[in-house]
Scaffold this active site. Structure first.
Site, short mmCIF file in Angstrom:
data_model
loop_
_atom_site.label_atom_id
_atom_site.label_comp_id
_atom_site.label_asym_id
_atom_site.label_seq_id
_atom_site.Cartn_x
_atom_site.Cartn_y
_atom_site.Cartn_z
N ASP A 47 -5.48 8.33 9.01
CA ASP A 47 -5.69 7.69 10.32
C ASP A 47 -5.72 8.70 11.45
O ASP A 47 -5.01 9.71 11.42
CB ASP A 47 -4.53 6.72 10.61
CG ASP A 47 -4.69 5.42 9.87
OD1 ASP A 47 -5.83 5.03 9.62
OD2 ASP A 47 -3.67 4.80 9.55
N ARG A 98 -5.21 10.91 2.91
CA ARG A 98 -3.89 11.39 3.29
C ARG A 98 -2.87 11.22 2.15
O ARG A 98 -1.98 12.04 1.98
CB ARG A 98 -3.40 10.65 4.54
CG ARG A 98 -2.13 11.29 5.07
CD ARG A 98 -1.78 10.93 6.47
NE ARG A 98 -0.65 11.76 6.84
CZ ARG A 98 -0.74 12.96 7.36
NH1 ARG A 98 -1.92 13.48 7.60
NH2 ARG A 98 0.34 13.67 7.67
N ASP A 126 4.14 0.49 11.83
CA ASP A 126 2.86 -0.07 11.39
C ASP A 126 2.62 -1.48 11.92
O ASP A 126 1.50 -1.98 11.85
CB ASP A 126 2.79 -0.09 9.85
CG ASP A 126 2.45 1.28 9.28
OD1 ASP A 126 2.06 2.16 10.06
OD2 ASP A 126 2.58 1.45 8.05
N LYS A 147 0.83 -1.21 0.00
CA LYS A 147 0.00 0.00 0.00
C LYS A 147 0.87 1.26 0.00
O LYS A 147 0.65 2.19 -0.79
CB LYS A 147 -0.91 0.00 1.24
CG LYS A 147 -1.69 1.29 1.40
CD LYS A 147 -2.08 1.57 2.84
CE LYS A 147 -2.67 2.97 2.92
NZ LYS A 147 -2.62 3.55 4.25
N ASN A 148 1.84 1.33 0.90
CA ASN A 148 2.62 2.57 1.04
C ASN A 148 3.48 2.84 -0.19
O ASN A 148 3.75 3.99 -0.51
CB ASN A 148 3.48 2.51 2.31
CG ASN A 148 2.62 2.57 3.57
OD1 ASN A 148 1.48 3.02 3.52
ND2 ASN A 148 3.16 2.11 4.69
#
Length: 437
Positions: free
Chosen positions: A121, A97, A319, A22-23
């Protein structure tokens, strides 16, 4: 709003393939805006945050072709920067974000950009200073309007510069990198983040014609070029998903094989779970976690209590601290989990305590877990997911618990984990998605 109804206590078994990271995806998708030529991307995860950013890139005027379930071709030939003035842009960018990542490419290519304060978040204050201070060093001028919460940036004359980042921010490093590749002259970024995702971005940009040296270190040197071309890029497996599956296997006494795990890029992740007593067998690029009735937390060499803390890469990723914390619940022994980087990420432990876990929340950054050693199972309860990682930690706890649990606000989980309920049900989990209108 959706909820998960989980029947706990099932043992899982089988193989699972991690989604694309994802990142990494958020940076890579933004980087397609740096060129007029087509960029083909593979292993794009089908998750909310990524899909929203792809949609935003399309709204800006890029051509987005979905080639298959995990591949896209993005061609950003004719972008409409006037879209940045629209109410639609404000609403979309404010809810995501990852929208911050389009700034660097737009500044590099068009000399201007604007963005509302991004969402994301609720895990504590997440500064954007690193991004903006880097842009200023490159010659940009920016203005923040508290009235409409908009950042407006003018970068009509970007030039190379030396900068020492005040924190090794992954998104900050990526954004500055993308602005610098088309700036005139040489840029040096010291205290740059050096995560595998940043390395992937650098390699992709170099294939597009950028000149970046120092990849994998915290000192990056970028020689600006006039333009970039197209390329093809495959994302790494998501290391956070891999860590989550390791924790899940341990907590539910399951035998799970994680296929194509990108083992070489996992850093300390396998070692940290081994310190919790979790066995794993690494074969080629797969990780097999055998079913374990019991696992025991290591102590330090002098016998003192184990501490697991986060740190910038190559330290342990923040994370996964929520996953480490929940995995320790049924271990034998005690561990102190120290979340240094975000001050609200441990507040979900009250739900775990309600389930029967023995956890002392020392302060917003530290929690001590006293392992139950399977002496008693957790009990199912009703709870809500506060953020992506805490949500999956609560899901792991619920799958290991006795009885039924309900987790509401699972949209938070969907932001980071692709079809997690369906994929775990294939391994023998009992997760029912309940849609509430």
């Amino acid at each position: 709003m959706s909820s998960f109804k989980i029947q706990g206590g099932n043992t899982l078994k089988g193989e699972i393939i991690p989604q694309g990271a994802k990142n990494e995806a958020l940076q890579i998708i933004a980087a397609t805006l740096l060129t007029e030529e087509p960029v083909t991307l593979h292993k794009i995860p089908n998750i909310r945050d990524v899909n929203k950013l792809i949609e935003l890139v399309g709204d800006l005027g890029a051509s987005v072709e979905k080639l298959d379930s995990e591949s896209y071709r993005i061609t950003a030939k004719n972008l409409n920067v006037d879209f940045l003035e629209s109410e639609q842009y404000k609403n979309k960018a404010a809810s995501l974000r990852g929208s911050i990542m389009i700034l660097g490419p737009l500044l590099a290519r068009y000399g201007k950009a604007k963005i509302p304060k991004p969402g994301g978040d609720k895990i504590g204050r997440r500064r954007l200073d690193t991004h903006f201070l880097g842009f200023i060093k490159l010659g940009a001028k920016f203005n923040y309007s508290s009235k409409d919460s908009f950042y407006t940036i003018d970068a009509s004359n970007l030039h190379g510069a030396y900068m020492l980042l005040d924190e090794a921010s992954v998104t900050g490093t990526a954004n500055i990198l993308m602005a610098a590749v088309l700036a005139k002259g040489k840029t040096t970024i010291y205290n740059a983040a050096c995560e595998p995702y940043i390395q992937q971005l650098c390699k992709m940009l170099n294939r597009m014609g950028a000149k970046i040296e120092g990849i994998g270190s915290n000192l990056l040197t970028i020689e600006g070029v006039d333009q970039l071309g197209g390329t093809e890029h495959t994302l790494l497996p998501d290391m956070i998903e891999i860590g989550s599956f390791i924790g899940l296997a341990a907590m539910t006494q399951s035998e799970i094989t994680i296929k194509n795990a990108g083992v070489q890029e996992l850093g300390l992740i396998p070692e940290v779970f081994k310190k919790l007593g979790v066995n794993m067998i690494i074969q080629d690029d797969d990780i097999m976690i055998p079913a374990q009735k019991r696992y025991e937390i290591d102590t330090f060499i002098d016998g003192s209590i184990m501490t697991v803390a986060d740190a910038p890469w190559p330290g342990f990723t923040p994370d996964l601290l929520s996953i480490v914390l929940v995995t320790a619940i049924q271990a034998k022994g005690t561990v102190l989990v120290h979340q240094k980087m975000f001050e609200s990420r441990l507040f979900f432990v009250d739900k775990l305590i309600d389930m029967g876990a023995q956890i002392i929340l020392c302060d917003p950054h530290r929690a001590t877990v006293i392992g139950l050693d399977r002496k008693q199972p957790l009990r199912g309860i009703k709870m809500s997911s506060p953020d992506i990682r805490a949500g999956v930690s609560l899901l792991i706890a619920a799958l290991s618990a006795e009885g039924e649990s309900i987790i509401s606000n699972v949209e938070q989980i969907d932001r980071g984990y692709q079809n997690i309920d369906e994929r775990l049900n294939l391994l023998g989990a009992d997760i029912q998605r309940i849609e509430q209108h």
